[in-house]
Design a protein around this motif. Structure first.
Motif, PDB file in Angstrom:
ATOM      1  N   SER A   1      56.065  -2.952   0.049  1.00  0.00           N
ATOM      2  CA  SER A   1      56.272  -2.733   1.542  1.00  0.00           C
ATOM      3  C   SER A   1      56.720  -3.696   2.426  1.00  0.00           C
ATOM      4  O   SER A   1      57.383  -4.519   1.959  1.00  0.00           O
ATOM      5  CB  SER A   1      54.580  -2.731   2.010  1.00  0.00           C
TER       6      SER A   1
ATOM      7  N   SER B   1      54.794   5.267  12.478  1.00  0.00           N
ATOM      8  CA  SER B   1      54.299   3.962  12.384  1.00  0.00           C
ATOM      9  C   SER B   1      54.962   2.898  13.376  1.00  0.00           C
ATOM     10  O   SER B   1      56.125   3.402  13.667  1.00  0.00           O
ATOM     11  CB  SER B   1      54.456   3.423  11.124  1.00  0.00           C
TER      12      SER B   1
ATOM     13  N   ASP C   1      53.844   3.959   6.225  1.00  0.00           N
ATOM     14  CA  ASP C   1      53.316   3.411   4.966  1.00  0.00           C
ATOM     15  C   ASP C   1      51.856   3.317   4.924  1.00  0.00           C
ATOM     16  O   ASP C   1      51.006   3.493   5.905  1.00  0.00           O
ATOM     17  CB  ASP C   1      53.975   2.109   4.338  1.00  0.00           C
ATOM     18  N   SER C   2      51.260   3.002   3.488  1.00  0.00           N
ATOM     19  CA  SER C   2      49.974   2.938   3.760  1.00  0.00           C
ATOM     20  C   SER C   2      48.858   2.218   4.889  1.00  0.00           C
ATOM     21  O   SER C   2      48.111   2.876   5.544  1.00  0.00           O
ATOM     22  CB  SER C   2      49.385   2.653   2.137  1.00  0.00           C
TER      23      SER C   2
ATOM     24  N   MET D   1      49.288   3.501   8.467  1.00  0.00           N
ATOM     25  CA  MET D   1      48.636   4.744   8.588  1.00  0.00           C
ATOM     26  C   MET D   1      47.092   4.768   8.614  1.00  0.00           C
ATOM     27  O   MET D   1      46.325   5.772   8.576  1.00  0.00           O
ATOM     28  CB  MET D   1      49.081   5.917   7.518  1.00  0.00           C
ATOM     29  N   GLU D   2      46.424   3.481   8.512  1.00  0.00           N
ATOM     30  CA  GLU D   2      45.094   3.319   8.500  1.00  0.00           C
ATOM     31  C   GLU D   2      44.538   4.060   9.563  1.00  0.00           C
ATOM     32  O   GLU D   2      43.261   4.290   9.552  1.00  0.00           O
ATOM     33  CB  GLU D   2      44.676   1.966   8.358  1.00  0.00           C
TER      34      GLU D   2
ATOM     35  N   GLN E   1      44.110   7.713   9.220  1.00  0.00           N
ATOM     36  CA  GLN E   1      42.980   7.767   8.113  1.00  0.00           C
ATOM     37  C   GLN E   1      41.633   7.872   8.640  1.00  0.00           C
ATOM     38  O   GLN E   1      40.806   8.476   8.293  1.00  0.00           O
ATOM     39  CB  GLN E   1      43.154   6.853   7.138  1.00  0.00           C
TER      40      GLN E   1
ATOM     41  N   GLN F   1      57.230   7.430   2.348  1.00  0.00           N
ATOM     42  CA  GLN F   1      56.664   6.106   2.611  1.00  0.00           C
ATOM     43  C   GLN F   1      55.173   6.029   2.466  1.00  0.00           C
ATOM     44  O   GLN F   1      54.631   4.843   1.959  1.00  0.00           O
ATOM     45  CB  GLN F   1      57.070   5.690   4.027  1.00  0.00           C
ATOM     46  N   TRP F   2      54.476   7.045   2.530  1.00  0.00           N
ATOM     47  CA  TRP F   2      53.050   7.088   2.425  1.00  0.00           C
ATOM     48  C   TRP F   2      52.587   7.807   1.246  1.00  0.00           C
ATOM     49  O   TRP F   2      52.696   8.908   1.440  1.00  0.00           O
ATOM     50  CB  TRP F   2      52.300   7.624   3.828  1.00  0.00           C
TER      51      TRP F   2
ATOM     52  N   PHE G   1      49.573   9.237   0.638  1.00  0.00           N
ATOM     53  CA  PHE G   1      48.300   9.439   1.221  1.00  0.00           C
ATOM     54  C   PHE G   1      47.090   9.789   0.442  1.00  0.00           C
ATOM     55  O   PHE G   1      45.949   9.900   0.888  1.00  0.00           O
ATOM     56  CB  PHE G   1      48.574  10.723   2.406  1.00  0.00           C
TER      57      PHE G   1
END
Length: 676
Positions: A288, A356, A426-427, A430-431, A434, A457-458, A460
Motif C-alpha cells: 500500500s 479515496s 485501497d482497503s 475504503m473503511e 465499508q 486497488q481494493w 473488497f
C-alpha cells in the motif's frame, strides 16, 4: 553567519540561525550526524521532530566519499538541499540519485584539462600514475575522460591497447561462496488507522488485526522459492535462500521491517550487518501507499531492487525518486481504458464516483474523469471518501468533520438515482464506505444494492471476520483485479500446511484469525475459544476469509520471486571478456561491496520468461509489468459464502478489438436488477 546577520541588505527582516553537528568522518558518524540535524537527537526516530524548535532549510557538508553519499540519500527523502564543500565523488554528478546536492567545488574536468596541459607544457610524456581504490577511479566517467585526454595529447608513446578501463557490467560473473537471499516484506497485520503527526513519538505498541487472505503473501513466496530451488535449469549451481519480515502495514512498521531485512536486528544500526550471514540481493514488498514509499527511500540508499506487488501509488512512477522500484502490476492506464469500455459496452452513461482521499484518488480524477466525459459518461455524484484516523470499529469518536462527510455519503447512497457506482481506493481508505454499508445492511436493514464497479486497488472481499462482509450490498459486483492464473501444485501445497507439525509462525497466525481458535505455544489467544488442533482444513474456509487459489497479489509475488531468480541466473551465468583484470573477471560475494548489488538491475530490467502458467513476464521501459487486468464478477449466497468468477479482461498488448473482452452471459447480477 555573523557577517550575513550583520548585513542590512541581506535578509533585512530575518535573523538566520544555525545548527551544527560533528561526528567521525565515516559512514556511521555521517549517518548519525545527519539524523541529529534532522530529528530530535533522542535516538533519532525517523520523521519525528517533537523537541526541535527550528526549521532546517539546508545543510552544508560532505568532505569525503565517506559522507558525501550518506548525507544526500538521507536528506533527499525530505528534499533538503545539501551544499557539498569538499567531496570529489563522481557519483554526486548523478542528478537522478542526488537531485538535491549542490557542489561548492569546480567540475573535475577543469582539473583534468589542466593536468594534460601541465604535462604537455613541460614535455612530460612518460609518467607514473597512482590512484585511489574507490569510485573516483573505478566508477567515475570523468576519470575515463581523463585517460582519453592523456592518450590524445601523448605522442611519443602509446598506451597498451589491451587495457580496458571500462569492464562492462553485463559481462561480469559472480563466484558463489555465500547464500544469495531474496527478502520479502509481508503485511498481513493491518493496524488501527492512525495518522502519524511526526511531532510526537508514537506508541511502541499498537492495536492491529489480521486479514487471513493476506497470509497468501507469505505462502506464495515460500511456494515460489521451493519451486525455484527444485528447478534444475534455474540457478543450477546455487541455492536461493530467503528472508522475510512482517510488520504492521503503516509507516512505522514499514521502516522497522525494512531495517530488519537490511541489518542486524540488534537495534538495526544503519550499515551494520556484522551478524548477517547472507547477501541480500533484492526485496519483494510494498502493498500500500503506507509502505510503498517508505521502503524504496531506504532500499535505494543501497541500490537494492524492490519489486512492489500491490501498490498503485502514482509516486512510484517517478524514476528520479524511485529508480530501484519495479512494479509487478500493470500500468493503471489499462484499467482506465477497461473502465471506459465496460461502461460503454452496457450503455451506462449516468454513474456515481467514489474515490479515496490520497494521491491515487487524485490521479484517477485527473486522468479518468476527462476520458469519461469525452465518452458522454456523466456523473450523478463525485465524492472523495474521508480517511478514518482510528480503527473503524470506534470511528463514532471521530471528528465532526468526518461525521459530516459520512452522513453526506450515506444520504447520497440512499437517495441517488443512479444504479451504477464506480469505487476507487485501497482497503484502508475504503473503511468509511465499508462502515456505511454495514450500518445500512446490518442495522437499518436496507442494503445498498447497486451495480458496484470496483478498481483493482481494493480487495473488497478481504475481511478479518467473514460476518462483517456486506453480502447483499456487494452481490453481483464487477471488479477489476490484478491478473492471476491457476498455478499447478499451489492448492496441494496449502493443504500440507500444519502449524503444529511445521512450527510455522505464519500458519499459526492464519489458524488463529481464520478458525478463531487459540494457540498457547505461540501466545495467541482468542476470547472464549478452544485451542487449535492443527487438523482444521484451509479448504473449509469461505472464500471471503481464505481461498485456495492465488489472488492477484500473491500471483504478483510468485512472479516477482521468479523475476529475481531469472535475473540472478543471467547474472551468475555471464562471463567476463576481460580475464586479465585484477580479479580474474569474477566477483566474490563475500567481498562484494554494497554498490555492486546494483549490477542486478542491468539483468532485472531485461528479464523475459514464461512462468509455469504460460504467462509472459517482462518489464516495460518504466519498470512496470507488461500485462492487463482481469474483470471479476462476485456472487454471494445466503449461507454467507461467496464466489468470484472471471468474466473478462482489459489487455493493452492485445490487437485492436481484442484488447477488451466481457462475457456478458456469464455475469450474475444482483437480484434487484433483472436487466440493468
Amino acid at each position: 553567519m555573523k557577517e550575513i546577520n550583520q548585513n542590512a541588505h541581506l535578509l533585512p527582516n530575518a535573523t538566520l540561525g544555525q545548527r551544527w553537528t560533528h561526528k567521525a568522518n565515516n559512514e556511521m558518524g555521517t549517518c548519525s550526524g545527519t539524523m541529529d540535524l534532522l530529528f530530535t537527537g533522542d535516538g533519532n526516530p525517523p520523521n519525528y521532530i517533537c523537541k526541535r524548535k527550528y526549521k532546517l532549510m539546508a545543510v552544508i557538508g560532505g568532505l569525503s566519499s565517506h559522507n558525501s553519499k550518506q548525507m544526500p540519500h538521507i536528506l533527499n527523502i525530505y528534499k533538503m538541499a545539501q551544499l557539498s564543500f569538499g567531496s570529489f565523488d563522481p557519483a554526486l554528478n548523478d542528478k537522478v540519485q542526488f537531485p538535491s546536492v549542490y557542489r561548492m567545488i569546480p567540475n573535475e574536468m577543469a582539473q583534468y584539462v589542466g593536468i594534460v596541459k601541465l604535462l604537455k607544457h613541460f614535455g612530460w610524456t612518460w609518467i607514473g600514475l597512482i590512484v585511489s581504490e574507490d569510485d573516483t577511479t573505478l566508477m567515475g566517467s570523468s576519470q575515463f575522460q581523463f585517460f582519453s585526454a592523456v592518450q590524445k595529447g601523448e605522442k611519443s608513446r602509446k598506451f597498451n591497447s589491451g587495457c580496458d578501463w571500462k569492464t562492462k557490467v553485463e559481462n561480469i560473473s559472480i563466484e558463489v561462496q555465500e547464500a544469495i537471499v531474496i527478502g520479502e516484506f509481508v503485511s498481513f497485520f493491518v493496524p488501527e488507522h492512525e495518522v502519524f503527526s511526526f511531532n510526537i513519538l508514537p506508541a511502541k505498541r499498537g492495536k492491529a488485526f489480521t486479514l487471513p487472505k493476506f497470509c497468501h503473501q507469505y505462502f506464495a513466496f515460500q511456494f515460489a522459492m521451493k519451486e525455484i530451488n527444485q528447478n534444475a535449469h534455474l540457478l543450477p549451481n546455487a541455492t536461493l535462500d530467503q528472508r522475510w519480515t512482517h510488520k504492521a502495514n503503516n509507516e512505522m512498521g514499514t521502516c522497522s521491517g525494512t531495517m530488519n531485512l537490511l541489518f542486524t536486528r540488534d537495534g538495526n544500526p544503519p550499515n551494520y550487518n556484522c551478524n548477517r550471514k547472507y547477501k541480500l540481493m533484492a526485496v519483494i514488498g510494498g502493498l500500500s501507499s503506507h509502505n510503498s514509499r517508505q521502503m524504496p527511500h531506504i532500499l535505494n540508499i543501497y541500490k537494492m531492487a524492490q519489486l512492489s506487488f500491490g501498490s498503485f501509488d502514482p509516486a512510484l512512477k517517478d524514476k528520479v525518486q524511485f529508480p530501484s522500484v519495479y512494479r509487478m502490476i500493470p500500468n493503471e492506464r489499462a484499467q482506465y481504458v477497461g473502465i471506459v469500455k465496460l461502461l460503454k459496452h452496457f450503455g451506462w452513461t449516468w454513474i456515481g464516483l467514489i474515490v479515496s482521499e490520497d494521491d491515487s484518488g487524485e490521479a484517477l480524477l485527473r486522468t479518468l474523469v476527462p476520458w469519461l466525459l469525452q465518452n458522454s459518461i456523466c456523473f450523478a455524484f463525485k465524492e472523495i471518501i474521508p480517511i478514518v484516523k482510528e480503527n473503524w470499529m470506534t470511528s463514532l469518536d471521530e471528528t465532526w468533520e468526518v461525521h459530516d462527510k459520512m452522513a453526506r455519503m450515506q444520504f447520497i447512497l440512499s437517495s441517488t438515482d443512479t444504479n451504477v457506482i464506480l469505487v476507487h481506493g485501497d482497503s484502508q481508505s475504503m473503511e468509511v464506505l465499508q462502515l456505511i454499508l454495514m450500518v445500512n445492511e446490518f442495522f437499518e436493514m436496507k442494503p445498498t444494492e447497486k451495480v458496484w464497479i470496483i478498481t483493482a486497488q481494493w480487495d473488497f472481499t478481504a475481511m478479518f471476520l467473514s460476518g462483517l462482509f456486506t453480502l447483499k450490498s456487494f452481490n453481483g459486483t464487477l471488479s477489476f483485479a490484478l491478473p492471476t492464473k491457476k498455478i499447478e501444485g499451489y492448492a496441494q501445497y496449502l493443504s500440507t500446511i500444519n502449524p503444529t507439525g511445521n512450527h510455522d509462525y505464519v500458519a499459526a497466525v492464519l489458524w488463529t484469525s481464520a478458525f478463531l481458535c487459540s494457540f498457547p505455544q505461540y501466545d495467541f489467544y482468542v476470547n472464549n475459544a478452544t485451542n487449535c488442533t492443527g487438523e482444521e482444513k484451509l479448504s473449509s474456509l469461505p472464500e471471503s476469509v481464505f481461498g485456495m487459489g492465488m489472488s492477484g497479489q500473491s500471483y504478483s509475488i510468485y512472479n516477482a520471486a521468479y523475476a529475481i531468480a531469472h535475473a540472478l541466473h543471467a547474472m551468475l551465468s555471464s562471463r567476463s571478456k576481460h580475464k586479465g583484470g585484477r580479479d580474474g573477471g569474477t566477483w566474490n560475494l563475500q567481498n562484494m561491496h554494497p554498490w555492486q548489488v546494483q549490477v542486478l538491475h542491468s539483468f532485472l530490467k531485461h528479464i523475459h520468461f514464461n512462468n509455469s502458467a504460460g504467462d509472459e513476464i517482462f518489464f516495460d521501459e518504466n519498470g512496470e509489468l507488461e500485462t492487463g487486468y482481469d474483470i471479476l464478477n462476485t456472487v454471494t449466497f445466503h449461507n454467507r459464502s461467496m464466489h468470484s468468477s472471471h468474466v473478462g479482461w482489459s489487455d493493452p498488448r492485445a490487437p485492436e478489438g481484442k484488447d477488451f473482452l466481457i462475457h456478458q452471459n456469464s455475469i450474475l447480477w444482483n437480484h434487484k436488477f433483472i436487466q440493468v
